[in-house]
Structure formats: structure tokens, C-alpha cells
Design an enzyme around this catalytic site. Structure first.
Site, PDB file in Angstrom:
ATOM      1  N   ASP A 198      24.544  35.490  38.021  1.00 56.15           N
ATOM      2  CA  ASP A 198      24.517  36.916  38.311  1.00 56.15           C
ATOM      3  C   ASP A 198      25.661  37.668  37.638  1.00 56.15           C
ATOM      4  O   ASP A 198      25.559  38.865  37.366  1.00 56.15           O
ATOM      5  CB  ASP A 198      24.581  37.125  39.830  1.00 56.15           C
ATOM      6  CG  ASP A 198      24.602  38.593  40.214  1.00 56.15           C
ATOM      7  OD1 ASP A 198      23.619  39.288  39.897  1.00 56.15           O
ATOM      8  OD2 ASP A 198      25.588  39.046  40.824  1.00 56.15           O
ATOM      9  N   LEU A 279      24.577  45.684  43.629  1.00 54.49           N
ATOM     10  CA  LEU A 279      24.434  46.795  42.690  1.00 54.49           C
ATOM     11  C   LEU A 279      24.757  46.408  41.251  1.00 54.49           C
ATOM     12  O   LEU A 279      24.789  47.261  40.369  1.00 54.49           O
ATOM     13  CB  LEU A 279      25.358  47.952  43.112  1.00 54.49           C
ATOM     14  CG  LEU A 279      24.987  48.626  44.444  1.00 54.49           C
ATOM     15  CD1 LEU A 279      26.036  49.649  44.827  1.00 54.49           C
ATOM     16  CD2 LEU A 279      23.617  49.284  44.361  1.00 54.49           C
ATOM     17  N   ARG A 280      24.996  45.108  41.011  1.00 53.11           N
ATOM     18  CA  ARG A 280      25.280  44.694  39.637  1.00 53.11           C
ATOM     19  C   ARG A 280      24.095  44.983  38.722  1.00 53.11           C
ATOM     20  O   ARG A 280      24.264  45.243  37.539  1.00 53.11           O
ATOM     21  CB  ARG A 280      25.615  43.203  39.595  1.00 53.11           C
ATOM     22  CG  ARG A 280      27.048  42.885  39.965  1.00 53.11           C
ATOM     23  CD  ARG A 280      27.506  41.568  39.346  1.00 53.11           C
ATOM     24  NE  ARG A 280      28.840  41.230  39.793  1.00 53.11           N
ATOM     25  CZ  ARG A 280      29.126  40.332  40.717  1.00 53.11           C
ATOM     26  NH1 ARG A 280      28.155  39.666  41.306  1.00 53.11           N
ATOM     27  NH2 ARG A 280      30.367  40.072  41.063  1.00 53.11           N
ATOM     28  N   GLY A 281      22.893  44.890  39.279  1.00 52.12           N
ATOM     29  CA  GLY A 281      21.704  45.144  38.477  1.00 52.12           C
ATOM     30  C   GLY A 281      21.697  46.555  37.914  1.00 52.12           C
ATOM     31  O   GLY A 281      21.522  46.759  36.704  1.00 52.12           O
TER      32      GLY A 281
END
Length: 342
Positions: A198, A279-281
Site C-alpha cells: 500500500d 486516503l492514500r488512494g
């Protein structure tokens, strides 16, 4: 000439990996690129080609931390002293591509005290490691899925912060370590931990070309390159120069690219529909789309930028659904077709 790199513009296919590397060259803060898939598909060739394509950098001569010769404020103590004494010299070099072997020790990666000098003269001297060598360039880890987890943690932390900090053996030191982390591997030899997966900014699934014409063209170009490296490079020099100009311009314009609220909402909708954690996406998707806009010379992120960025930024962030055997990239493409519409 053995050191001549294969021209980036002459690489056939592998468009997704090309895109990921190009926008990472424009915005190194994207978080690196993870390329998983078949062996012998040109991953290493492409990385070295990109490094050779990029503009040369000014570095302080003989500095083990590769201090930027154009930024005196960021000089290490040794370079600051040389600068004050008027003895500092610089040189122009290509961005480095540093290979990290699977058997590398933590000292080799981070750097350590030079034991030979310490035992011989009692002088405490720091010997820089691979993170310093990769500063302002690329750190390439082949078979990253087989690398010890604690080393992967170290690499990702340094890549995210841009600083290498060493606190041990009575030594307290930090130096700049700004690099693009490139990892590659074959999933058949082991998966990467989800927590680490991720944290890579972009993901590319690399496959062997299935088109006969493409395979033939790859063979022809490789043979032509091996027979006359300088001549082949010269043939593609104009296209490489044009691409270099796009990268330089993209870097200069990156900070001025705007993202409308509508595009931000589309990003959020897409990530919610795919069920990506955290919220990395969204952040990776926006950064990647901004990189594509800058590469294309636009001042604002468009839906097309989001469509190009989504598979790279989101494929590796999806939860595995035992009831859905669809590949992650197909799930992303399906969601893109439903949500990122005009």
C-alpha cells in the site's frame, strides 16, 4: 560504447510502466513504483534508459552524500566547509541508478562507521551507504518481495521523508536521501505484505508481449542496439530530446497544475466504489493525475488524466474479495468506466 543506455523512446510496449516512470521523474514524491510480473520484460533496461534520458545534475565533486552543487543551503558540513574556504568544485552527472542486492546488510543500506579507520587511527568517520548513493536518482530493488521486511520498511521510510537518519553506536547523523524507489518481482516467488504494498505510490503489472509483431520489433531493435550502440542511440536522439524537454517542462509546471473540486469528488467517488482503505488512494491518484497533466503540458487535471492514473495508483490498494475472481486491474478499469465519465 558499453555505458550507452538503450534509448527510452525506442522501447516497445510496456506503456503503463513507461507512464509510471515518467510521472515519477516529474514528481519523485509519488512514492515509488512497484512492477510485478514476468521476468525478461525490460524492467531494468527501462529504468536505466530513463535515468540516461533525464537532464544531468550538478553535484559536489567527491561528496559521498551527492550534495546538489546548485543548492549551497543544503550542503553537508563537509561541503559547507569547502564552500567557505573557496575550494568546492562541482561536476555534471546523470542521475544515479543504484541496485540494492537481496543480501545487503542494514549497514550497507544506511551507512556505518568506517571500522578500519576507527580501529587504525581512532577517527570516527561515517561511510555512506546505498541511500546516499541513490540521492536524486533511483534505487532499484529486484525481487523486492524477497527482501527482508525491515529493510523494505527502511527504504520506504527514507523514500517518504527524503532523509536518512542514523542513530546508533554513538553516532547521530542525518543526510538527504531523495530518490525514486523502484521495486520489481515475480508474485509466484512470494507476495509483498499488504502494509508495504500500500505504501508504494504506483503499481504496474508487467506482462510478456503477446503480439508477434511487437516481439519481432523488440528483437530487431535490441540487435541493432547491440551491434552499434552509439549509432542506434543517435537514431533515437531527437525523440529522446523531445521527451526530455517534456519532463523538464513538466517539473517546472507541476506546482502550478490545478485540480478542481469536481475532479477531487470524482477521485473520492472512485476510491469509495473500489473500497480502498484510508486516503492514500485518493492522494496517490491526485498526484499521479497531476503528473500526467504536467507531462502533457496542461494547467489543470482532466478526466483523462484521472483515467490514466487510476490503474497505476489504485490497483494494489484493493481488498481481496473471495466472491469476485476478477483481477484487480479489471475491477479498477470497470469502476473507471462507470464513474469517470463526462
Amino acid at each position: 560504447m558499453p555505458d550507452t543506455a538503450f534509448p527510452f523512446s525506442a522501447i516497445v510496449g510496456q506503456d503503463s510502466l513507461k507512464d509510471a516512470l515518467l510521472i515519477s521523474a516529474i514528481d519523485p514524491s509519488l512514492g515509488g513504483v512497484l512492477a510485478f510480473g514476468d521476468r525478461g520484460t525490460g524492467k531494468t533496461t527501462m529504468i536505466r534508459s530513463l535515468a540516461a534520458l533525464l537532464p544531468q545534475q550538478s553535484v559536489v565533486k567527491d561528496c559521498q552524500f551527492r550534495c546538489d552543487g546548485d543548492k549551497p543551503a543544503a550542503f553537508c558540513p563537509s561541503c559547507q566547509a569547502l564552500s567557505k574556504a573557496g575550494k568546492l568544485t562541482t561536476k555534471k552527472v546523470s542521475p544515479p541508478v543504484i541496485d540494492l542486492p537481496l543480501g545487503a546488510t542494514e549497514d550497507r543500506v544506511l551507512g556505518a562507521i568506517d571500522l578500519e579507520r576507527a580501529l587504525g587511527s581512532g577517527e570516527i568517520v561515517f561511510e555512506a551507504g546505498l541511500l546516499a548513493a541513490a540521492h536524486r536518482g533511483f534505487l532499484y530493488v529486484d525481487e523486492v518481495n524477497l527482501l527482508d521486511d525491515h529493510l523494505v520498511d527502511i527504504l520506504l521510510d527514507a523514500a517518504a521523508s527524503g532523509v536518512n537518519r542514523i542513530e546508533r553506536e554513538g553516532l547521530s547523523l542525518s543526510h538527504a536521501a531523495q530518490f525514486v524507489l523502484i521495486g520489481s518481482g515475480n508474485p509466484e516467488e512470494g507476495e509483498l505484505r499488504p502494509q508495504l504494498l500500500d505504501r508504494f505510490g504506483l503499481f504496474v503489472e508487467v506482462t510478456t508481449p503477446r503480439d508477434v509483431a511487437a516481439r519481432v520489433e523488440i528483437i530487431k531493435r535490441r540487435r541493432a542496439f547491440d551491434d552499434d550502440r552509439e549509432g542506434f542511440a543517435k537514431t533515437w536522439s531527437r525523440k529522446d530530446a523531445a521527451l526530455r524537454k517534456r519532463i523538464v517542462t513538466g517539473r517546472e509546471n507541476l506546482s502550478s497544475v490545478e485540480t478542481s473540486d469536481e475532479m477531487l469528488e470524482k477521485c473520492a467517488e472512485l476510491c469509495l466504489a473500489l473500497g480502498s482503505d484510508g486516503l492514500r488512494g485518493e492522494l496517490s491518484l491526485i498526484r499521479a493525475a497531476t503528473g500526467f497533466a504536467a507531462l502533457s503540458g496542461r494547467g489543470e487535471v482532466t478526466l483523462e488524466d484521472l483515467r490514466r492514473a487510476a490503474p497505476l495508483a489504485l490497483t494494489h490498494r484493493l481488498r481481496k474479495d473471495p466472491l469476485d475472481e476478477t483481477k484487480a486491474v479489471a475491477r479498477v478499469e470497470r469502476a473507471v468506466g462507470e464513474i469517470l465519465v463526462s
